[in-house]
Design an enzyme around this catalytic site. Structure first.
Site, PDB file in Angstrom:
ATOM      1  N   SER A 142      -0.987   4.658  -2.069  1.00 33.08           N
ATOM      2  CA  SER A 142       0.236   4.282  -1.355  1.00 33.08           C
ATOM      3  C   SER A 142       1.309   3.813  -2.347  1.00 33.08           C
ATOM      4  O   SER A 142       2.450   4.294  -2.356  1.00 33.08           O
ATOM      5  CB  SER A 142      -0.108   3.166  -0.359  1.00 33.08           C
ATOM      6  N   ARG A 163      -2.321   2.224   9.126  1.00 31.13           N
ATOM      7  CA  ARG A 163      -3.293   1.345   8.449  1.00 31.13           C
ATOM      8  C   ARG A 163      -3.093  -0.104   8.868  1.00 31.13           C
ATOM      9  O   ARG A 163      -4.056  -0.848   9.076  1.00 31.13           O
ATOM     10  CB  ARG A 163      -3.146   1.456   6.923  1.00 31.13           C
ATOM     11  N   ASP A 211       3.437   8.301   3.252  1.00 24.99           N
ATOM     12  CA  ASP A 211       2.904   6.945   3.046  1.00 24.99           C
ATOM     13  C   ASP A 211       3.423   6.001   4.124  1.00 24.99           C
ATOM     14  O   ASP A 211       2.687   5.176   4.653  1.00 24.99           O
ATOM     15  CB  ASP A 211       3.290   6.422   1.656  1.00 24.99           C
ATOM     16  N   LYS A 271       4.874   6.197  -4.094  1.00 20.25           N
ATOM     17  CA  LYS A 271       6.292   5.785  -4.088  1.00 20.25           C
ATOM     18  C   LYS A 271       6.824   5.693  -5.517  1.00 20.25           C
ATOM     19  O   LYS A 271       7.975   6.032  -5.782  1.00 20.25           O
ATOM     20  CB  LYS A 271       6.445   4.447  -3.363  1.00 20.25           C
ATOM     21  N   HIS A 316       6.331  -2.505 -10.678  1.00 19.22           N
ATOM     22  CA  HIS A 316       5.956  -2.714  -9.280  1.00 19.22           C
ATOM     23  C   HIS A 316       4.981  -3.875  -9.174  1.00 19.22           C
ATOM     24  O   HIS A 316       4.039  -3.980  -9.940  1.00 19.22           O
ATOM     25  CB  HIS A 316       5.296  -1.452  -8.708  1.00 19.22           C
TER      26      HIS A 316
HETATM   27  N1  URA Z   1       1.841  -2.067  -0.851  1.00 20.61           N
HETATM   28  C1  URA Z   1       2.012  -0.763  -0.576  1.00 20.61           C
HETATM   29  O1  URA Z   1       3.068  -0.192  -0.788  1.00 20.61           O
HETATM   30  N2  URA Z   1       0.967  -0.107  -0.043  1.00 20.61           N
HETATM   31  C2  URA Z   1      -0.231  -0.666   0.205  1.00 20.61           C
HETATM   32  O2  URA Z   1      -1.123  -0.016   0.667  1.00 20.61           O
HETATM   33  C3  URA Z   1      -0.370  -2.037  -0.067  1.00 20.61           C
HETATM   34  C4  URA Z   1       0.693  -2.711  -0.612  1.00 20.61           C
END
Ligand code: URA
Length: 434
Positions: free
Chosen positions: A183, A168, A161, A187, A82
């Site tokens: 966050s 946010r 999220d 995932k 990621h």
């Molecule tokens: N990418 C994400 O998936 N979440 C965040 O909070 C910031 C970047």
């Protein structure tokens, strides 16, 4: 329990219990906690932060708020990668076929671009016919038979999220380490991998502008991953200039294919080798990083990685002739050269401004549901450390709308700083957190 009490507790800098965090998160998902109270809660977290245990619970609660993908029927270790988001970051397009061609299965769920950063799924959609949505069975089947699948995140992957991120985004509470770490990791946990390699970008084009805050974010994510029993490592990588020489969608796929042919820019190739080496080590394909690097470089030199990319395109119904005929990628033929205002060396580049410039051309989204133009983008001719003469082109903009061109070109000229002295070069990998 009342939302008010939880907000006040965090506001007054006390540690929250798992039950209190769950009450707020799931209450918000179910519609029992209204936006205004969740926004106040997020702002309290923004200023007071969360400790390691609170982050762990927040991540777990968000991960379990939707589907938890089960990859256990695919033999071997599954290792995910990621990136925290950067400009010109086409790493997945190169890395996924590279590691898959070395025998590590890649079952990847990727995102779309937002703001000044791009997304893998948009880029893949610039390959004619390429499908980024597969049924769950087809996704698993492709990974089992071909060792690779790259799709968009399913709607029900960590829905908590998704809902919290949208809030946010509109309440200035994105850039807090606990919130970003939980966050991203929620995932990753829901996507089901056994190991996770994180590419934490640092610099002008990243969330984290300095090495200190990037290290803190990396530490938070690595700790969350490990506490959940996943082998996790983070590389801190340079985003003080865009990665590679292209920013956009079709234009980045073109560069990814060239890189798989061994003709790509060094920073992109080196980054893919470094991230891939960590993946092969965690996935037990290789016992040490040095031999992993050799295997990966040879996957490019022998053409194995390129053939795996061809296979990926074919099994997701795309036209794999793009590999041999790059003109099948629709890159706008209308071009505009941005010229250097003075002679010297490119001293620095503001990667965020270049990302915004690409977004202004139409390659990125201002809002989540905006339609993007896959054919536009930027081809960099000069990067940090390069000598430049006054009037020489710094980059070429591929545009389709005259209206959008001026703003984009003005932005990009301001993104370059040219000075008389050559700056020190910066390594693509600036640190490792494990
Ligand atoms: N990418 C994400 O998936 N979440 C965040 O909070 C910031 C970047």
């Amino acid at each position: 329990m009342r939302p008010y009490d939880v907000i006040m507790k965090k506001r007054n800098n006390f540690k929250l219990s798992k039950e209190e965090i769950k009450y707020m998160v799931m209450g918000f998902v179910n519609g029992e906690v209204p936006d205004y109270q969740m926004a106040a809660f997020l702002m309290a977290v923004y200023f007071r932060h969360m400790d390691e245990e609170e982050r762990y619970y927040l991540t777990e609660i968000m991960a379990k708020s939707g589907d938890m993908i089960d990859l256990s029927s695919i033999p071997g270790m599954k290792v995910d990668k990621h990136s925290t988001g950067g400009v010109g970051d086409k790493t997945t397009l190169v890395l996924a076929p590279m590691v898959a061609s070395c025998g590590l299965p890649v079952a990847k769920m990727s995102g779309r671009g937002l703001g000044h950063t791009g997304g893998t799924i948009d880029k893949l959609e610039s390959i004619p016919g390429f499908e980024t949505t597969l049924s769950k069975d087809k996704f698993m089947d492709n990974v089992k038979k071909h060792g690779i699948a790259v799709v968009g995140q399913t709607a029900n992957l960590a829905p908590a999220d998704k809902k919290i991120y949208a809030l946010r985004d509109t309440t200035a509470t994105v850039d807090e380490i606990s919130l970003i770490a939980s966050s991203i990791m929620s995932k990753k946990l829901a996507a089901g991998a056994d190991g996770i390699v994180l590419d934490v970008k640092v610099g002008s084009g990243a969330f984290m502008k300095d090495i200190g805050s990037a290290t803190d974010l990396a530490r938070a994510m690595v700790d969350i991953g490990k506490k959940h029993g996943k082998e996790t490592v983070a590389l801190l990588t340079n985003m003080d200039e865009p990665l590679g020489l292209t920013i956009g969608n079709a234009i980045e796929v073109e560069e990814a294919i060239k890189t798989l042919k061994g003709e790509g820019p060094k920073d992109l190739e080196d980054l893919c080798v470094e991230l891939g080496a960590q993946m092969l080590k965690i996935g037990k394909i290789s016992s040490d990083l040095d031999s992993a690097r050799k295997i990966l470089r040879s996957s490019v030199n022998t053409g194995k990685a390129l053939e795996k990319f061809r296979e990926l395109i074919e099994i997701q119904n795309g036209n794999s002739e793009v590999i041999d005929d790059l003109s099948l990628l629709k890159i706008s033929p209308k071009t505009y050269e941005v010229l250097a205002p003075r002679s010297g060396y490119v001293h620095s580049m503001n990667a965020e401004k270049i990302g915004i410039s690409s977004m202004l051309l139409g390659a990125g989204r201002v809002h989540k549901n905006d339609k993007i133009d896959l054919s536009v983008g930027i081809r960099l001719l000069k990067k940090v450390g390069d000598p430049v003469e006054s009037g020489e082109p710094l980059c070429i903009l591929h545009y389709s709308s005259d209206e959008k061109l001026k703003e984009s070109a003005d932005m990009i000229v301001n993104a370059y700083t040219i000075k008389g002295v050559k700056p020190k070069s910066v390594e693509i990998v600036r640190g490792v957190v494990q």
